[in-house]
Enzyme design. Structure first.
Site, PDB file in Angstrom:
ATOM      1  N   TYR A   1      40.910  18.416  48.158  1.00 34.93           N
ATOM      2  CA  TYR A   1      41.433  19.048  47.225  1.00 34.93           C
ATOM      3  C   TYR A   1      40.167  19.639  46.277  1.00 34.93           C
ATOM      4  O   TYR A   1      40.624  20.486  45.469  1.00 34.93           O
ATOM      5  CB  TYR A   1      42.320  18.513  46.052  1.00 34.93           C
ATOM      6  CG  TYR A   1      43.391  17.662  46.757  1.00 34.93           C
ATOM      7  CD1 TYR A   1      44.598  18.020  47.815  1.00 34.93           C
ATOM      8  CD2 TYR A   1      43.278  16.039  46.710  1.00 34.93           C
ATOM      9  CE1 TYR A   1      45.526  17.320  48.286  1.00 34.93           C
ATOM     10  CE2 TYR A   1      44.247  15.302  47.222  1.00 34.93           C
ATOM     11  CZ  TYR A   1      45.237  15.897  48.109  1.00 34.93           C
ATOM     12  OH  TYR A   1      46.161  15.139  48.425  1.00 34.93           O
TER      13      TYR A   1
ATOM     14  N   GLY B   1      54.343  13.422  38.544  1.00 41.30           N
ATOM     15  CA  GLY B   1      53.450  14.671  38.116  1.00 41.30           C
ATOM     16  C   GLY B   1      52.745  14.775  37.144  1.00 41.30           C
ATOM     17  O   GLY B   1      51.830  15.626  36.907  1.00 41.30           O
TER      18      GLY B   1
ATOM     19  N   ARG C   1      39.824  12.575  47.737  1.00 43.35           N
ATOM     20  CA  ARG C   1      40.293  13.695  47.046  1.00 43.35           C
ATOM     21  C   ARG C   1      39.330  14.869  46.788  1.00 43.35           C
ATOM     22  O   ARG C   1      39.632  15.991  46.916  1.00 43.35           O
ATOM     23  CB  ARG C   1      40.671  13.137  45.644  1.00 43.35           C
ATOM     24  CG  ARG C   1      41.846  11.922  45.491  1.00 43.35           C
ATOM     25  CD  ARG C   1      42.341  11.651  44.422  1.00 43.35           C
ATOM     26  NE  ARG C   1      43.167  12.878  43.794  1.00 43.35           N
ATOM     27  CZ  ARG C   1      42.804  13.841  42.738  1.00 43.35           C
ATOM     28  NH1 ARG C   1      41.751  13.374  42.161  1.00 43.35           N
ATOM     29  NH2 ARG C   1      43.485  14.866  42.455  1.00 43.35           N
TER      30      ARG C   1
ATOM     31  N   CYS D   1      29.534  12.548  58.624  1.00 44.27           N
ATOM     32  CA  CYS D   1      29.033  13.981  59.122  1.00 44.27           C
ATOM     33  C   CYS D   1      29.918  14.908  58.992  1.00 44.27           C
ATOM     34  O   CYS D   1      30.859  15.550  59.945  1.00 44.27           O
ATOM     35  CB  CYS D   1      28.928  13.685  60.654  1.00 44.27           C
ATOM     36  SG  CYS D   1      27.744  12.406  60.837  1.00 44.27           S
ATOM     37  N   GLU D   2      30.298  15.531  57.724  1.00 44.50           N
ATOM     38  CA  GLU D   2      31.071  16.519  57.334  1.00 44.50           C
ATOM     39  C   GLU D   2      30.242  17.215  56.069  1.00 44.50           C
ATOM     40  O   GLU D   2      29.961  16.313  55.239  1.00 44.50           O
ATOM     41  CB  GLU D   2      32.518  16.233  57.030  1.00 44.50           C
ATOM     42  CG  GLU D   2      33.419  15.427  57.905  1.00 44.50           C
ATOM     43  CD  GLU D   2      34.250  16.417  58.815  1.00 44.50           C
ATOM     44  OE1 GLU D   2      34.178  17.717  58.514  1.00 44.50           O
ATOM     45  OE2 GLU D   2      34.663  15.877  59.947  1.00 44.50           O
TER      46      GLU D   2
ATOM     47  N   GLU E   1      59.232   9.384  38.582  1.00 40.16           N
ATOM     48  CA  GLU E   1      58.734   8.581  39.747  1.00 40.16           C
ATOM     49  C   GLU E   1      57.080   8.581  39.305  1.00 40.16           C
ATOM     50  O   GLU E   1      56.657   9.550  40.152  1.00 40.16           O
ATOM     51  CB  GLU E   1      58.904   9.282  41.085  1.00 40.16           C
ATOM     52  CG  GLU E   1      60.545   9.333  41.277  1.00 40.16           C
ATOM     53  CD  GLU E   1      60.944  10.058  42.280  1.00 40.16           C
ATOM     54  OE1 GLU E   1      59.996  11.018  42.788  1.00 40.16           O
ATOM     55  OE2 GLU E   1      62.002  10.471  42.729  1.00 40.16           O
ATOM     56  N   PRO E   2      56.525   8.296  38.298  1.00 39.88           N
ATOM     57  CA  PRO E   2      55.203   8.350  38.160  1.00 39.88           C
ATOM     58  C   PRO E   2      54.158   7.768  39.235  1.00 39.88           C
ATOM     59  O   PRO E   2      54.629   6.393  39.229  1.00 39.88           O
ATOM     60  CB  PRO E   2      54.898   7.947  36.816  1.00 39.88           C
ATOM     61  CG  PRO E   2      56.117   7.029  36.620  1.00 39.88           C
ATOM     62  CD  PRO E   2      57.397   7.541  37.335  1.00 39.88           C
ATOM     63  N   GLY E   3      52.959   8.472  39.453  1.00 38.83           N
ATOM     64  CA  GLY E   3      52.165   7.541  40.217  1.00 38.83           C
ATOM     65  C   GLY E   3      50.711   7.501  39.441  1.00 38.83           C
ATOM     66  O   GLY E   3      50.205   6.642  38.846  1.00 38.83           O
ATOM     67  N   ARG E   4      50.103   8.592  39.265  1.00 40.06           N
ATOM     68  CA  ARG E   4      48.945   8.823  38.981  1.00 40.06           C
ATOM     69  C   ARG E   4      48.673   8.313  37.513  1.00 40.06           C
ATOM     70  O   ARG E   4      47.758   7.657  36.945  1.00 40.06           O
ATOM     71  CB  ARG E   4      48.525  10.348  39.073  1.00 40.06           C
ATOM     72  CG  ARG E   4      47.038  10.749  38.640  1.00 40.06           C
ATOM     73  CD  ARG E   4      46.739  12.365  38.595  1.00 40.06           C
ATOM     74  NE  ARG E   4      47.580  12.889  39.541  1.00 40.06           N
ATOM     75  CZ  ARG E   4      47.056  13.467  40.892  1.00 40.06           C
ATOM     76  NH1 ARG E   4      45.878  12.941  41.121  1.00 40.06           N
ATOM     77  NH2 ARG E   4      47.613  13.876  41.843  1.00 40.06           N
TER      78      ARG E   4
HETATM   79  N1  LLP Z   1      57.731  11.842  43.586  1.00 44.50           N
HETATM   80  C1  LLP Z   1      57.324  12.451  44.658  1.00 44.50           C
HETATM   81  C2  LLP Z   1      58.737  13.104  45.433  1.00 44.50           C
HETATM   82  C3  LLP Z   1      56.106  12.983  44.868  1.00 44.50           C
HETATM   83  O1  LLP Z   1      55.953  13.588  46.297  1.00 44.50           O
HETATM   84  C4  LLP Z   1      55.103  12.385  44.352  1.00 44.50           C
HETATM   85  C5  LLP Z   1      53.603  12.932  44.711  1.00 44.50           C
HETATM   86  C6  LLP Z   1      55.308  11.595  43.200  1.00 44.50           C
HETATM   87  C7  LLP Z   1      56.615  11.331  42.562  1.00 44.50           C
HETATM   88  C8  LLP Z   1      54.369  11.149  42.105  1.00 44.50           C
HETATM   89  O2  LLP Z   1      53.323  11.915  41.611  1.00 44.50           O
HETATM   90  P1  LLP Z   1      52.476  11.912  40.686  1.00 44.50           P
HETATM   91  O3  LLP Z   1      52.943  11.191  39.388  1.00 44.50           O
HETATM   92  O4  LLP Z   1      51.468  10.639  41.248  1.00 44.50           O
HETATM   93  O5  LLP Z   1      51.562  12.977  40.367  1.00 44.50           O
HETATM   94  N2  LLP Z   1      47.364  13.207  46.997  1.00 44.50           N
HETATM   95  C9  LLP Z   1      47.398  14.092  46.019  1.00 44.50           C
HETATM   96  C10 LLP Z   1      48.409  13.804  45.078  1.00 44.50           C
HETATM   97  C11 LLP Z   1      49.815  13.996  45.976  1.00 44.50           C
HETATM   98  C12 LLP Z   1      51.061  13.864  45.450  1.00 44.50           C
HETATM   99  C13 LLP Z   1      52.054  13.875  46.437  1.00 44.50           C
HETATM  100  N3  LLP Z   1      53.567  13.427  45.424  1.00 44.50           N
HETATM  101  C14 LLP Z   1      46.180  13.679  45.062  1.00 44.50           C
HETATM  102  O6  LLP Z   1      45.293  13.070  45.420  1.00 44.50           O
HETATM  103  O7  LLP Z   1      46.062  14.371  43.985  1.00 44.50           O
END
Ligand code: LLP
Length: 404
Positions: A311, A233, A307, A338-339, A268-271
């Protein structure tokens, strides 16, 4: 990623040359940035020595996952597809956690066979299902229970996951009941309390509230969790944010808790790992002038980068070639789909550009390609990775024959 002279470049390679060679729209990632992000993430939480599981949903490119594995991260997956990808990338099962509200019995069975670190469960029904499978297989399975801490992450409502109206996790009361139930389970061992309150969080306060709930529950149950999985997050700067997450403060607040409860932290970092490593290079197909604004119609669209449409997310758009001539008219960057929501950004003014010029859409490494689709029968773009000034094609551009 910067301008060298007048031309935008990635690790010293001019974007214009990339576009000439590989065409557009083109996703391009910087290995240097990826490595830097991972090093910084580790540094920020150094005194916690956490297990860091990259949220594969943010970017599922196999080559990038391989690099992420080499930089020693594990994986957080939410489907059997992501689990297969993570394993294929070389990530060890004991560094993989499986989250999600609707894992099917086939997915659970596969995860159990692979002996991953944890299945983070999100409901009683799921727990009963895992118990059934484990009994059949005569195996014990390590699980986490995901708590819904009823905490407002103060982020976009669409990417908030920790409030009681959200589908994720179980509320405190159920959490405690499930823990009691599982104490006598022969097949399931509760090893982890997991929580994830949302994405693109820039304010420390929601995290602190979440930690208070976690602390309170552990005290109340007196249960010894081997792991506390705090999810991901962590927000990044897309350009117009007033706040920035204070990692030091967050790490300090976590440290206070684990001092009391002595558990290993999982993130659990993604972004925050992949978001700013990638750009989307796109060509202006046409400029359509109207009395109130100019539409800059790009060859990238919402199917390539969802995105903004999904959002209302804003990604900075910059010209490939810098000049000091500006057009003082509203300009709206749109795609050919076409949106009406196929719109990236509206700006009060933009540098003077011409049809066929290139623009760079920034910070698309996370949830860019992974959210892409074939809507309007458009082909998914190519992805390249620049590593030590070498260009690696990490996903070929789709062909029309791939879709038939
Ligand atoms: N762990 C869990 C259980 C999650 O559901 C998520 C993201 C993460 C970790 C990773 O979160 P992050 O560190 O990336 O914020 N598509 C949306 C974001 C959806 C996130 C869903 N879950 C966007 O484009 O902003």
């Amino acid at each position: 990623m910067k301008y060298i002279g007048k031309n935008f470049s990635i690790e010293n390679i001019k974007v214009i040359n990339l576009a000439k060679k590989y065409k557009t729209p083109l996703y391009c990632y910087s290995y240097k940035k990826l490595r830097e992000n991972i090093i910084n993430f580790k540094k920020n939480f150094k005194n916690l020595n956490p297990i860091i599981c990259f949220a594969v949903k943010a970017n599922t490119n196999l080559k990038l996952l391989k690099e992420i594995n080499k930089l020693n991260l594990g994986a957080d997956v939410v489907s059997v597809g992501e689990l297969i990808k993570a394993l294929k990338a070389g990530i060890k099962p004991k560094k993989i956690v499986f989250s999600g509200v609707g894992k099917t019995s086939e997915e659970l069975s596969f995860a159990i066979d692979k002996k991953i670190l944890l299945i983070n469960t999100e409901s009683k029904s799921e727990i009963l299902e895992i118990e059934k499978i484990a009994k059949l297989k005569k195996k014990t399975v390590d699980i986490g229970i995901r708590l819904n801490p009823n905490t407002d992450a103060k982020t976009l409502s669409q990417i908030s996951t920790g409030k009681k109206q959200d589908k994720f996790g179980v509320p405190e009361k159920h959490f405690i009941e499930l823990l009691k139930y599982l104490k006598n389970s022969k097949y399931l061992k509760v090893k982890c309390l997991s929580v994830h309150i949302g994405s693109q969080i820039l304010d420390n306060q929601p995290y602190e509230k979440m930690l208070n709930v976690v602390d309170r529950i552990i005290k109340k149950t007196k249960y010894k969790f081997q792991f506390i999985d705090l999810g991901g997050g962590m927000g990044i700067a897309y350009g117009n944010e007033k706040k920035q997450l204070n990692y030091k403060k967050y790490a300090f607040a976590i440290k206070k808790i684990i001092k009391k409860h002595d558990a290993k932290i999982i993130f659990e970092p993604g972004r925050s790992i992949i978001g700013n490593t990638g750009v989307l290079i796109s060509k202006i197909i046409y400029i359509k002038k109207t009395s109130s604004k100019n539409f800059l119609i790009l060859d990238a669209a919402m199917n390539d980068l969802m995105r903004p449409a999904l959002y209302g997310a804003k990604h900075r758009i910059i010209p490939e070639r810098k000049s000091n001539k500006f057009v003082n008219k509203i300009c709206e960057f749109v795609g050919p789909v076409c949106e009406s929501t196929d719109k990236f950004l509206t700006m009060k003014k933009f540098q003077k550009v011409n049809e066929k010029d290139l623009v760079i859409i920034s910070d698309v490494g996370a949830y860019g390609m992974s959210l892409s689709s074939n809507y309007n029968e458009r082909l998914k773009p190519m992805e390249i990775l620049i590593k030590r000034s070498k260009i690696n094609i990490i996903r070929k551009r789709q062909k029309h024959s791939d879709l038939i």
